[in-house]
Design a protein around this motif. Structure first.
Motif, mmCIF file in Angstrom:
data_model
loop_
_atom_site.group_PDB
_atom_site.id
_atom_site.type_symbol
_atom_site.label_atom_id
_atom_site.label_comp_id
_atom_site.label_asym_id
_atom_site.label_seq_id
_atom_site.Cartn_x
_atom_site.Cartn_y
_atom_site.Cartn_z
ATOM 1 N N THR A 156 -8.177 7.699 -12.441
ATOM 2 C CA THR A 156 -7.028 7.131 -11.726
ATOM 3 C C THR A 156 -6.993 5.612 -11.752
ATOM 4 O OG1 THR A 156 -8.205 7.020 -9.613
ATOM 5 C CG2 THR A 156 -7.081 9.104 -10.162
ATOM 6 N N THR B 38 -7.505 3.287 -18.252
ATOM 7 C CA THR B 38 -7.271 4.433 -17.374
ATOM 8 C C THR B 38 -6.454 5.508 -18.085
ATOM 9 O OG1 THR B 38 -7.298 2.926 -15.467
ATOM 10 C CG2 THR B 38 -6.419 5.139 -15.115
ATOM 11 N N ASP C 172 -12.912 5.034 -10.296
ATOM 12 C CA ASP C 172 -12.495 6.357 -10.757
ATOM 13 C C ASP C 172 -11.855 6.196 -12.135
ATOM 14 O OD1 ASP C 172 -11.305 8.857 -11.238
ATOM 15 O OD2 ASP C 172 -10.977 9.206 -9.099
ATOM 16 N N SER D 230 -10.369 1.923 -7.311
ATOM 17 C CA SER D 230 -11.706 1.367 -7.121
ATOM 18 C C SER D 230 -11.939 1.056 -5.649
ATOM 19 C CB SER D 230 -11.917 0.117 -7.984
ATOM 20 O OG SER D 230 -10.855 -0.793 -7.835
ATOM 21 N N THR E 163 -15.299 12.050 -11.930
ATOM 22 C CA THR E 163 -14.836 10.933 -12.759
ATOM 23 C C THR E 163 -15.135 9.570 -12.143
ATOM 24 O OG1 THR E 163 -12.626 11.077 -11.762
ATOM 25 C CG2 THR E 163 -13.016 12.302 -13.809
ATOM 26 N N VAL E 164 -15.880 9.534 -11.028
ATOM 27 C CA VAL E 164 -16.198 8.272 -10.362
ATOM 28 C C VAL E 164 -17.484 7.691 -10.951
ATOM 29 C CG1 VAL E 164 -16.829 7.180 -8.175
ATOM 30 C CG2 VAL E 164 -15.007 8.903 -8.241
#
Length: 631
Positions: free
Chosen positions: A71, A184, A68, A74, A36-37
Motif C-alpha cells: 500500500t 508501490t 507496507d 508507513s 507485506t510490512v
C-alpha cells in the motif's frame, strides 16, 4: 524470551539480538506487522541526555519505521524493549514528511519491473542489448516538479551492461536511458530515452589479473606488533585508553557513534556521529539532473557495513566489536567485526634539542582508532575516529570504490577511460557534535586572524591580531569557513576557567573546502540546506537528530536544521549541539578508474585552554625497536 533477557546494564550499550526480537514481538502484538510490512528503519531511541547523566534512564527504547510494500503506507513507531510496549505510533504523510528509506526488498524487485515494461525493452532492443545482461540500479528520486509524483514512492533507474558474471557493469553504462519507477504499484511511470549512446567497451575489472597485471613483488612485509598487548581495555562497549574513557555505539543510519567521551575524568563530547551525508551531482542532462543521494537518510548505508578483516582493513593488535541491526523483516542481523579498534604510532609528539642546557628529548605520538567501512552502490566509505595522547579528537573519512559513470561526453564530467565519463560531484558530510566541554553549558566563539593596517601603532606593517566573536543565537551561528583568515570555532565553557583565567575550550578546526555548490533556488539546496554552511549551532533538543530531517527520502525540503533554527534559540552558555559540514568536491581523474584510490576528508577538535600546560609531559621517553630512550 523474557523481558529480563533484553535488559542491559547501561542505557547506551549496543543493541542486542534479544532486543530486536522483543521489538518485533511488541509490534506484532500491536497488530502493526503483516505479510507485506517491512522494517525500513530500526535504531536505538536513546534517552535524553539529562536522564543518562543523572542516572535515571532505565527504559531501553527503539525506533522502528514500518513500510507496507503493498500500500505504501508507513508508520513511525517507538517501542520499549524493556516493557514490551509500543510507546508511540504515527502514520507518515509522505507529501509533507517524506518517505522512509529505500530498502533491500525494493532493490530486489527493480529488474523484474523494468523487464516487464515494453518501453524499457524497446529501448534496449534499439541498442542491441539483451535485457538479461542489464543490471538495473534504482536510485533515490529527489523531489522535482514532475506531475503525479507527489506522495508516491518513486525511484529512478539506470541500466549497466554486464558482459559476464564477474564483469563490473559500472564500466558499461547504458546512457541516454532512465526509467521512473513506482515502487508501490510496481510499475514504470515513464521511460526517458534521449537516444542511443555507444556503450563503453573498456574494462572495469580491477580484480582480474589479466586486466590489472601481475602483483608487485617488491613490497616487503610490515609487521605491527605489541608484545605486551594493547594499551586499551574494552568492557562491553566501554573503552578506556590512556586518559580517554568513552562508549561505542552503532546504528544503521549513522554507523559508528561515540558517547560520553571524557579525558582524565573531564567530559568533552557527549555524543559524536556523522548524522547525514549528501552526494550532489553536477550534470544537468535530462536523464541525470536529479542525481543527488543522501546515503544516510535515504539508504541507511551502515546496514551494509563490512565485516572487517585483519591485515586488510585493520593492522596491528586489533579488537573488534560486532553490531546488531534489524533486517527488512525485523529479525536481528549481526555484522561480525563491524567496528575495529586499535592503536597506531603517528610519529613525533613533541621534540626539543636545547642549545643552552644540552637536553635533547623526543616523545612519540600515538592515537586510538575506532573505524568502520561501508559500501553503498558504487562507492565505499571508511569512517575513522582518532583520539590522541594530547587530547585531540579527529575524524577522517576515506572515500574509495568506483566512480559513477556515464557514456555521453559532457562538460560536467571527466573522461576516465575511452568513451567512459565520470560526472562531477561532491561528498558532503554533517557531523553532529553534542558537546559537553567540562560540563553541559557551553558556547561557541568564532576565532580568526585579523590584519592590522600600517599606522602609528604598527609602523612596519607586521602586526596581526586574533579576533573573537561570540555566537549568541542560532541565527548568528550559521557560518562558513574561511581559510584565508584561519577561521576556527572554539567551543568553550564560560563557567569553567583554566589556571590562566581563560575559558576552557576545544577548537573545531575545519578543512574549509567548498560547501554545497548547487544554485540557491535548486531542489537539492532546499533539501540539503545543512550543506550550505560549514557550521550550525543549535540548542540541544533530543528530538533533533538529523540535519536534513527524519525522513529525507522524497522530502520536499526545509526539514532539519533550517526548520529548527527558525526558533532562534540562545546558544550562549546553553546545552548546545555543534553541526559541522565537511567534504570534498570531486572532479574525477583517469587515475580514479577502474577503482579509486582513497580520497580523504575530515576535521579536528583540538584542546585550547582546556589544559593549563602540555598534557603529555608524562608520556614516557621510550621509542625505537628496542624501546630505548629517545635522544
Amino acid at each position: 524470551m523474557t523481558l529480563a533477557e533484553t535488559r542491559t546494564t547501561h542505557p547506551l550499550e549496543m543493541t542486542t539480538a534479544a532486543e530486536v526480537d522483543a521489538v518485533r514481538s511488541a509490534l506484532e502484538g500491536a497488530g502493526l506487522l503483516g505479510e507485506t510490512v517491512r522494517f525500513a528503519f530500526f535504531a536505538p531511541e536513546e534517552p535524553p541526555k539529562s536522564a543518562v547523566l543523572d542516572g535515571t534512564a532505565s527504559d531501553r527504547r527503539f525506533r522502528a519505521v514500518l513500510l507496507d510494500l503493498a500500500t505504501g503506507r508507513s508508520v513511525d513507531t517507538v517501542v520499549s524493549a524493556t516493557s514490551g510496549e509500543v510507546v508511540s505510533s504515527r502514520e507518515l504523510d509522505p507529501p509533507v514528511d517524506g518517505q522512509p528509506p529505500i530498502i533491500d526488498s525494493e532493490f530486489e524487485m527493480i529488474e523484474d519491473i523494468l523487464n516487464g515494461t515494453p518501453e524499457w525493452l524497446a529501448a534496449l532492443s534499439a541498442r542491441g542489448i539483451a535485457p538479461e545482461s542489464v543490471r538495473a540500479v534504482p536510485l533515490s528520486a529527489g523531489v522535482y516538479d514532475i506531475e503525479g509524483e507527489a506522495g508516491r514512492r518513486i525511484v529512478r533507474a539506470f541500466g549497466f551492461r554486464q558482459d559476464h558474471e564477474k564483469d563490473h557493469p559500472w564500466a558499461h553504462p547504458i546512457d541516454g536511458l532512465v526509467a521512473y519507477v513506482d515502487l508501490t504499484a510496481r510499475s514504470v511511470d515513464r521511460v526517458i530515452d534521449t537516444g542511443d549512446v555507444p556503450v563503453p567497451a573498456t574494462s572495469g575489472n580491477f580484480d582480474d589479473p589479466a586486466f590489472a597485471g601481475e602483483p608487485r613483488t617488491s613490497l616487503k612485509p610490515i609487521e605491527i606488533t605489541q608484545p605486551d598487548g594493547p594499551s586499551f581495555s574494552v568492557e562491553g562497549n566501554r573503552v578506556r585508553w590512556e586518559k580517554w574513557d568513552l562508549r561505542i555505539g552503532f546504528n544503521e543510519r549513522e554507523g559508528l557513534t561515540l558517547h560520553q567521551i571524557s579525558f582524565d575524568g573531564r567530559p568533552v563530547v557527549y555524543r559524536a556521529s556523522v548524522a547525514e551525508m549528501v552526494v550532489p551531482y553536477a550534470d544537468p542532462a535530462p536523464v541525470r539532473f536529479w542525481q543527488n543521494y543522501f546515503d544516510c537518510g535515504e539508504y541507511m548505508f551502515a546496514r551494509y557495513a563490512d565485516s572487517l578483516q585483519l591485515g586488510c582493513d585493520c593492522l596491528g593488535e586489533i579488537h573488534y566489536l560486532d553490531a546488531v541491526i534489524a533486517d527488512d523483516l525485523g529479525r536481528p542481523k549481526t555484522i561480525t567485526n563491524a567496528i575495529c579498534m586499535h592503536e597506531e604510532d603517528t610519529g613525533v609528539l613533541w621534540k626539543h634539542s636545547d642549545l643552552f642546557t644540552g637536553s635533547a628529548e623526543t616523545r612519540r605520538q600515538r592515537r586510538m582508532v575506532f573505524s568502520f567501512f561501508t559500501p553503498i552502490g558504487n562507492y565505499d566509505y571508511g569512517f575513522y575516529w582518532y583520539l590522541h595522547l594530547d587530547g585531540t579528537i579527529q575524524l577522517e573519512v576515506k572515500a574509495t570504490g568506483i566512480v559513477f559513470t556515464a557514456a555521453a561526453p559532457s562538460e560536467y564530467a571527466t573522461e576516465v577511460a575511452p568513451g567512459l565519463q565520470a560526472p562531477f560531484h561532491q561528498h558532503l558530510f554533517s557531523a553532529r557534535l553534542d558537546m559537553t566541554v567540562d560540563g553541559v553549558r557551553n558556547a561557541v566563539d568564532e576565532v580568526q586572524a585579523q590584519r592590522v593596517p600600517m599606522g602609528p601603532d604598527n609602523p612596519y606593517g607586521n602586526a596581526f591580531r586574533k579576533s573573537r566573536t561570540r555566537l549568541t543565537r542560532e541565527s548568528d551561528a550559521q557560518r562558513l569557513a574561511d581559510q584565508s583568515a584561519v577561521r576556527t570555532w572554539h567551543i568553550v565553557n564560560p563557567e569553567v576557567q583554566n589556571a590562566l583565567g581563560q575559558d576552557v575550550g576545544y577548537a573545531l578546526i575545519p578543512e574549509g573546502r567548498a560547501a554545497l555548490l548547487a544554485d540557491e533556488s535548486s531542489s537539492i539546496h532546499s533539501r540539503a540546506t545543512f550543506a550550505t554552511k560549514h557550521l550550525w549551532v543549535t540548542q540541544y533538543d533530543p528530538a533533533q537528530r538529523y540535519p536534513a530531517g527524519d525522513f529525507v527520502n522524497q522530502n520536499p525540503g526545509g526539514a532539519g536544521l533550517p526548520a529548527w533554527v527558525q526558533a532562534d534559540r540562545p546558544v550562549d552558555g546553553e546545552d548546545i549541539v555543534v553541526w559541522h559540514t565537511f567534504g570534498t568536491t570531486h572532479f574525477p581523474r583517469p587515475e580514479d578508474w577502474p577503482v579509486m584510490p582513497v580520497d580523504h576528508t575530515g576535521f579536528t577538535l583540538k584542546p585550547v585552554g582546556f589544559f593549563d600546560r602540555n598534557p603529555t609531559l608524562d608520556v614516557p621517553a621510550r621509542g625505537g625497536a628496542a624501546g630505548g630512550h629517545c635522544t
